[in-house]
Design a protein around this motif. Sequence first.
Motif, PDB file in Angstrom:
ATOM      1  N   CYS A 215       0.756  -1.264   0.029  1.00 23.58           N
ATOM      2  CA  CYS A 215      -0.191   0.260   0.023  1.00 23.58           C
ATOM      3  C   CYS A 215       0.962   1.216  -0.144  1.00 23.58           C
ATOM      4  N   ALA A 216       2.053   1.238   0.742  1.00 21.43           N
ATOM      5  CA  ALA A 216       2.661   2.276   0.919  1.00 21.43           C
ATOM      6  C   ALA A 216       3.672   2.614  -0.617  1.00 21.43           C
ATOM      7  N   LEU A 217       3.956   1.364  -1.180  1.00 26.14           N
ATOM      8  CA  LEU A 217       4.729   1.635  -2.511  1.00 26.14           C
ATOM      9  C   LEU A 217       3.451   1.961  -3.594  1.00 26.14           C
ATOM     10  N   ALA A 218       2.587   1.852  -3.648  1.00 30.03           N
ATOM     11  CA  ALA A 218       1.458   2.036  -4.730  1.00 30.03           C
ATOM     12  C   ALA A 218       1.226   3.342  -5.049  1.00 30.03           C
ATOM     13  N   GLY A 219       1.345   4.278  -4.149  1.00 30.74           N
ATOM     14  CA  GLY A 219       1.110   5.685  -4.175  1.00 30.74           C
ATOM     15  C   GLY A 219       1.654   6.060  -5.497  1.00 30.74           C
ATOM     16  N   PRO A 220       3.212   6.074  -5.988  1.00 29.39           N
ATOM     17  CA  PRO A 220       3.569   6.682  -7.077  1.00 29.39           C
ATOM     18  C   PRO A 220       3.016   6.043  -8.443  1.00 29.39           C
ATOM     19  N   LEU A 221       2.377   4.713  -8.392  1.00 32.93           N
ATOM     20  CA  LEU A 221       1.645   4.260  -9.391  1.00 32.93           C
ATOM     21  C   LEU A 221       0.344   4.843  -9.793  1.00 32.93           C
ATOM     22  N   LEU A 222      -0.551   5.472  -8.945  1.00 28.63           N
ATOM     23  CA  LEU A 222      -1.741   5.749  -9.011  1.00 28.63           C
ATOM     24  C   LEU A 222      -1.944   6.658 -10.523  1.00 28.63           C
ATOM     25  N   LYS A 224       0.260   7.100 -12.836  1.00 25.44           N
ATOM     26  CA  LYS A 224       0.953   6.304 -14.049  1.00 25.44           C
ATOM     27  C   LYS A 224      -0.115   5.410 -14.568  1.00 25.44           C
ATOM     28  N   VAL A 225      -0.964   4.879 -13.790  1.00 23.80           N
ATOM     29  CA  VAL A 225      -1.787   3.696 -14.414  1.00 23.80           C
ATOM     30  C   VAL A 225      -3.193   4.231 -14.328  1.00 23.80           C
ATOM     31  N   GLY A 226      -3.563   5.400 -13.774  1.00 21.46           N
ATOM     32  CA  GLY A 226      -4.842   5.766 -13.855  1.00 21.46           C
ATOM     33  C   GLY A 226      -6.051   5.051 -12.806  1.00 21.46           C
ATOM     34  N   VAL A 227      -5.514   4.855 -11.741  1.00 19.32           N
ATOM     35  CA  VAL A 227      -6.287   4.164 -10.699  1.00 19.32           C
ATOM     36  C   VAL A 227      -6.618   5.225  -9.641  1.00 19.32           C
ATOM     37  N   ASN A 228      -7.802   5.183  -9.229  1.00 16.42           N
ATOM     38  CA  ASN A 228      -8.443   6.005  -8.181  1.00 16.42           C
ATOM     39  C   ASN A 228      -7.784   5.962  -7.038  1.00 16.42           C
ATOM     40  N   GLY A 229      -7.601   6.922  -5.980  1.00 24.79           N
ATOM     41  CA  GLY A 229      -7.350   6.805  -4.852  1.00 24.79           C
ATOM     42  C   GLY A 229      -8.345   6.058  -3.855  1.00 24.79           C
ATOM     43  N   GLY A 230      -8.112   5.854  -2.550  1.00 24.54           N
ATOM     44  CA  GLY A 230      -8.887   5.194  -1.746  1.00 24.54           C
ATOM     45  C   GLY A 230      -7.906   4.724  -0.522  1.00 24.54           C
ATOM     46  N   ILE A 435      -3.376  -2.754  -7.790  1.00 30.65           N
ATOM     47  CA  ILE A 435      -2.345  -1.758  -8.090  1.00 30.65           C
ATOM     48  C   ILE A 435      -1.208  -1.958  -6.671  1.00 30.65           C
ATOM     49  N   MET A 436      -1.753  -2.340  -5.442  1.00 32.88           N
ATOM     50  CA  MET A 436      -1.020  -2.467  -4.494  1.00 32.88           C
ATOM     51  C   MET A 436       0.037  -3.635  -4.757  1.00 32.88           C
ATOM     52  N   ALA A 437      -0.665  -4.912  -5.063  1.00 34.09           N
ATOM     53  CA  ALA A 437       0.082  -6.092  -5.782  1.00 34.09           C
ATOM     54  C   ALA A 437       1.122  -5.762  -6.659  1.00 34.09           C
ATOM     55  N   LEU A 438       0.676  -5.033  -7.903  1.00 39.53           N
ATOM     56  CA  LEU A 438       1.915  -4.615  -8.757  1.00 39.53           C
ATOM     57  C   LEU A 438       2.707  -3.807  -8.366  1.00 39.53           C
ATOM     58  N   ALA A 439       2.514  -2.760  -7.226  1.00 37.09           N
ATOM     59  CA  ALA A 439       3.868  -2.347  -6.509  1.00 37.09           C
ATOM     60  C   ALA A 439       4.836  -3.027  -6.048  1.00 37.09           C
ATOM     61  N   GLY A 440       4.091  -4.262  -5.030  1.00 38.11           N
ATOM     62  CA  GLY A 440       5.024  -5.145  -4.347  1.00 38.11           C
ATOM     63  C   GLY A 440       5.649  -5.686  -5.626  1.00 38.11           C
ATOM     64  N   GLU A 441       5.176  -6.486  -6.555  1.00 32.77           N
ATOM     65  CA  GLU A 441       5.894  -7.371  -7.487  1.00 32.77           C
ATOM     66  C   GLU A 441       6.821  -6.399  -8.169  1.00 32.77           C
ATOM     67  N   LEU A 442       6.792  -5.196  -8.637  1.00 38.13           N
ATOM     68  CA  LEU A 442       7.778  -4.350  -9.242  1.00 38.13           C
ATOM     69  C   LEU A 442       8.903  -3.974  -8.252  1.00 38.13           C
ATOM     70  N   ALA A 443       8.665  -3.998  -7.142  1.00 41.88           N
ATOM     71  CA  ALA A 443       9.920  -3.681  -6.164  1.00 41.88           C
ATOM     72  C   ALA A 443      10.456  -5.083  -5.802  1.00 41.88           C
ATOM     73  N   ILE A 444       9.912  -6.073  -5.891  1.00 41.45           N
ATOM     74  CA  ILE A 444      10.617  -7.447  -5.758  1.00 41.45           C
ATOM     75  C   ILE A 444      11.557  -7.534  -7.008  1.00 41.45           C
ATOM     76  N   ARG A 445      10.938  -7.295  -8.189  1.00 43.35           N
ATOM     77  CA  ARG A 445      11.777  -7.608  -9.563  1.00 43.35           C
ATOM     78  C   ARG A 445      13.031  -6.402  -9.595  1.00 43.35           C
ATOM     79  N   ARG A 446      12.838  -5.428  -8.915  1.00 45.58           N
ATOM     80  CA  ARG A 446      13.750  -4.499  -9.017  1.00 45.58           C
ATOM     81  C   ARG A 446      14.721  -4.750  -7.644  1.00 45.58           C
ATOM     82  N   LYS A 447      14.721  -5.726  -7.109  1.00 45.54           N
ATOM     83  CA  LYS A 447      15.496  -6.062  -5.852  1.00 45.54           C
ATOM     84  C   LYS A 447      15.599  -5.230  -4.798  1.00 45.54           C
ATOM     85  N   LEU A 448      14.592  -4.362  -4.694  1.00 49.78           N
ATOM     86  CA  LEU A 448      14.248  -3.402  -3.688  1.00 49.78           C
ATOM     87  C   LEU A 448      13.733  -4.114  -2.404  1.00 49.78           C
ATOM     88  N   ILE A 449      13.030  -5.329  -2.688  1.00 52.07           N
ATOM     89  CA  ILE A 449      12.333  -5.894  -1.484  1.00 52.07           C
ATOM     90  C   ILE A 449      12.810  -7.416  -1.713  1.00 52.07           C
TER      91      ILE A 449
END
Length: 594
Positions: A215-222, A224-230, A435-449
Amino acid sequence: MSIHEKASPLSLVGEPVAPAPEKLERPRYAVYEHPRTIEGKTYKAGTWYHGLKQSGPEEKAIPVDHWICTPLTVEAETVNSEDGTIGRLLSFSHRGRRIEWVMPMEALAGKGDEVMKVLLGRGLVIEHHQRRQIVPYLASHQSPNLVIATTTKPGWHESGAFVLPSRVIGGDNVRFQDSGKAANIFTCKGSINGWQTEIATRCLGNPVLILSVCCALAGPLLAKVGVNGGGVHLVGDSSSGKSLAQLLAASVWGNPGNFAASWDVSKGGVEIEAASRNDTVLILDEIKRADPKRVQEMAYAIANGTGKGTMTREREGRAKLTWRVLALSSGERSLSDHAAIGGSNAHAGAELRMVDVNAGNRTHRAFDEVHGMTGQEFHRTLNDAVAQNYGHVGPAFVESLIKQPEDLHSAFRHERQAFGTESSQAGRVADRFAIMALAGELAIRRKLINWPEGTATKACRLLFNEWLSTMGDGNAEDRQILRGIANFIDLHGDSRFSELRHSGTTTVHNRAGYYEVECGARLYLFNNPGLAEAAIGFNLKRIVRALQGADALAKVDIEAGQKRSNKSYVMPGGGKSRFYVIDPVKLDHEGAGQ
């Protein structure tokens, strides 16, 4: 001139002068980064005023030199991206560290005391007796050739850079602008490796903790992808671990103790907190602190991303606060339960914008895996860890998005497939979990998590499916209507209804209708006022549509080949009346009482 180059000495009108003039022109201001010898006199590093003093009309003017402060350089002109106001980018050094501040030109109006306060507060060394020279020096400075943009809001800027109060990621021609008084919540401590080892590793096996980090990582993606907040709302008993999950999320961007906000503010306060965390995450502690009468309105505001309009003294509209953010809330009660304390009915839209996540009834309350420790030891270990390592992963994630761009729309569509829904309302909630799942998976693939691939998707999908099994995949307003009618029957079944056949012998005050018994089960005959009261906030047409969708209308009339939603009954005392005949079993079947 680059903003990193030091400015040449400036004349009173702002024209550059030679770095080592043969003769010192007066009057003028000059900035010397290092000691300078001019006309045989050595001037120490700093900002100087070289003037002339004349004691009388017949007296010859004599030169005077006043050291004002340490070197204070005007680097560039600034233009605010929100309202177009002009400022100056000032720089100086304090204890070997370069300090920047964007000064709005309007701050020079009057005596300029606010400018002095900010500069002194940030470490500029000023000669007290010459402090009044600061404002004339800055005001006389001609507009530099370099012009850069500023913004009062963190997050993505139109230039493509990501702006934080203390740094700009992906661009050099934009700066963050504030009053100089606000606390910088985007701070860091420890290292990203320490965060990975001490915190991320222990999140494995814990869907609630994994979701919180995502959830914390997903903010910068909103954007870029066009997903509403909440947001998501962690629900669990006191001391279950939900607050720890919030601290982990806050550690992605800053000091958890400072970065987290509170429900204990007005609606305007929530707007300010959301805007100050734009494109990151809004952490809101115990919902019991929120005003029950306003909490649903605040949930709408967080998700909608636009503040309330205000006016200036000239009756002109001020620019509204805007933001894009996911919120991570917590509480012992759900949003709708807390609103009910203040006498407010649950709004289906608010429940969709701040969805409940079970953070209290797992294996170890909020945790599923405590990695060989007791729940108390696990909690204490993580609590200590977030105080030592924070503020690294969020900025590093943004930096990776800029340096390693990819088709985020395509990546989101692929991730969204794991969150299947039928209704459009549940689909919007699925977008948030995806979008939260995507943020986590992107961080995993980029070796940040340091999680195995698929970890974020699995955790987010599990918690989404738990929500879906509780709330259903249908229309949220339908669920709210059916639940309201079911609750009304539970509360008033024997006090405001009587059996139709024996109605003449029973006195019922404030009657909502009757009931009849068929095959050992009651069917409730609602009159119009009773049905409207049971599903308050909806008109009869909308209520009937929900009942029809649930097949809860047990009896209807057919007139002229068309169905009517209510049925006509001959009353025992004579005459006829029409009632909506409702089967309460069908209400429960739709999850109305959940």
